[in-house]
Design a protein around this motif. Structure first.
Motif, mmCIF file in Angstrom:
data_model
loop_
_atom_site.group_PDB
_atom_site.id
_atom_site.type_symbol
_atom_site.label_atom_id
_atom_site.label_comp_id
_atom_site.label_asym_id
_atom_site.label_seq_id
_atom_site.Cartn_x
_atom_site.Cartn_y
_atom_site.Cartn_z
ATOM 1 N N HIS A 33 0.823 -1.208 0.000
ATOM 2 C CA HIS A 33 0.000 0.000 0.000
ATOM 3 C C HIS A 33 0.861 1.264 0.000
ATOM 4 O O HIS A 33 1.994 1.245 0.464
ATOM 5 C CB HIS A 33 -0.903 0.022 1.233
ATOM 6 N N THR A 35 1.500 4.893 1.697
ATOM 7 C CA THR A 35 1.238 5.459 3.019
ATOM 8 C C THR A 35 0.712 6.866 2.807
ATOM 9 O O THR A 35 1.374 7.699 2.195
ATOM 10 C CB THR A 35 2.513 5.473 3.877
ATOM 11 N N GLN A 40 -2.268 3.523 6.331
ATOM 12 C CA GLN A 40 -2.793 2.853 5.162
ATOM 13 C C GLN A 40 -4.004 3.615 4.628
ATOM 14 O O GLN A 40 -4.662 4.328 5.376
ATOM 15 C CB GLN A 40 -3.255 1.420 5.519
ATOM 16 N N THR A 64 4.689 -5.744 5.456
ATOM 17 C CA THR A 64 4.091 -4.552 4.875
ATOM 18 C C THR A 64 5.083 -3.957 3.890
ATOM 19 O O THR A 64 6.274 -3.841 4.181
ATOM 20 C CB THR A 64 3.719 -3.494 5.935
ATOM 21 N N SER A 66 5.375 -0.580 1.620
ATOM 22 C CA SER A 66 4.722 0.712 1.426
ATOM 23 C C SER A 66 5.657 1.726 0.786
ATOM 24 O O SER A 66 6.872 1.602 0.847
ATOM 25 C CB SER A 66 4.208 1.263 2.758
ATOM 26 N N ASP A 82 1.360 3.195 10.206
ATOM 27 C CA ASP A 82 0.989 2.072 9.356
ATOM 28 C C ASP A 82 1.614 0.773 9.869
ATOM 29 O O ASP A 82 0.967 -0.272 9.883
ATOM 30 C CB ASP A 82 1.336 2.326 7.889
#
Length: 135
Positions: A33, A35, A40, A64, A66, A82
């Motif tokens: 994802h 940030t 998120q 994660t 990002s 996040d």
């Protein structure tokens, strides 16, 4: 792989059965994802809330991936929420104490093609390590 936008995920509807089935059989959970405002995107936060509601019975590894427009320092000063969301909200719903790895590209807005390629190589290496460790 679950692409929330491509599947038409709607957090106002019941959690999709195919998402639950995937989570019930997953030993790793990798969330990719951007940030935004130190966290998120809202659609992913809603999905995480629904996903962890009944637990993640087999997940032993959380990753994660990002991208961040700001620098590492700016994100650290902001608390990198996040990563905390994943560790504090998802981790306790996994058996034992899952490994958590965070791969982040900071300063995306000013990054070079070379830096982005190096980041993608690191991500690919980490994900390949997850797959090969399954045996």
């Amino acid at each position: 792989m679950i692409d929330l936008y491509a599947t038409g995920y709607d957090p106002w509807l019941p959690f999709p059965c195919d998402h639950r089935i995937a989570l019930d059989t997953a030993d790793s959970l990798v969330m990719v994802h951007p940030t935004w405002w130190t966290s998120q995107p809202a659609i992913l936060l809603a999905w995480i809330a629904q996903a962890v509601e009944s637990g993640l019975p087999l997940v032993q590894s959380l990753v994660t991936v990002s991208t961040n427009g700001g620098s590492l320092l700016a994100n650290r000063l902001a608390g990198e929420s996040d990563a905390r969301v994943i560790w504090r909200a998802v981790g306790p719903r996994c058996p034992g104490r899952p490994r958590h790895r965070r791969l982040a590209l900071y300063g995306l807005d000013r990054s070079t093609p070379r830096a982005r390629t190096a980041f993608l190589d690191r991500v690919e290496h980490r994900i390949a390590g997850l797959v090969s460790s399954r045996g």
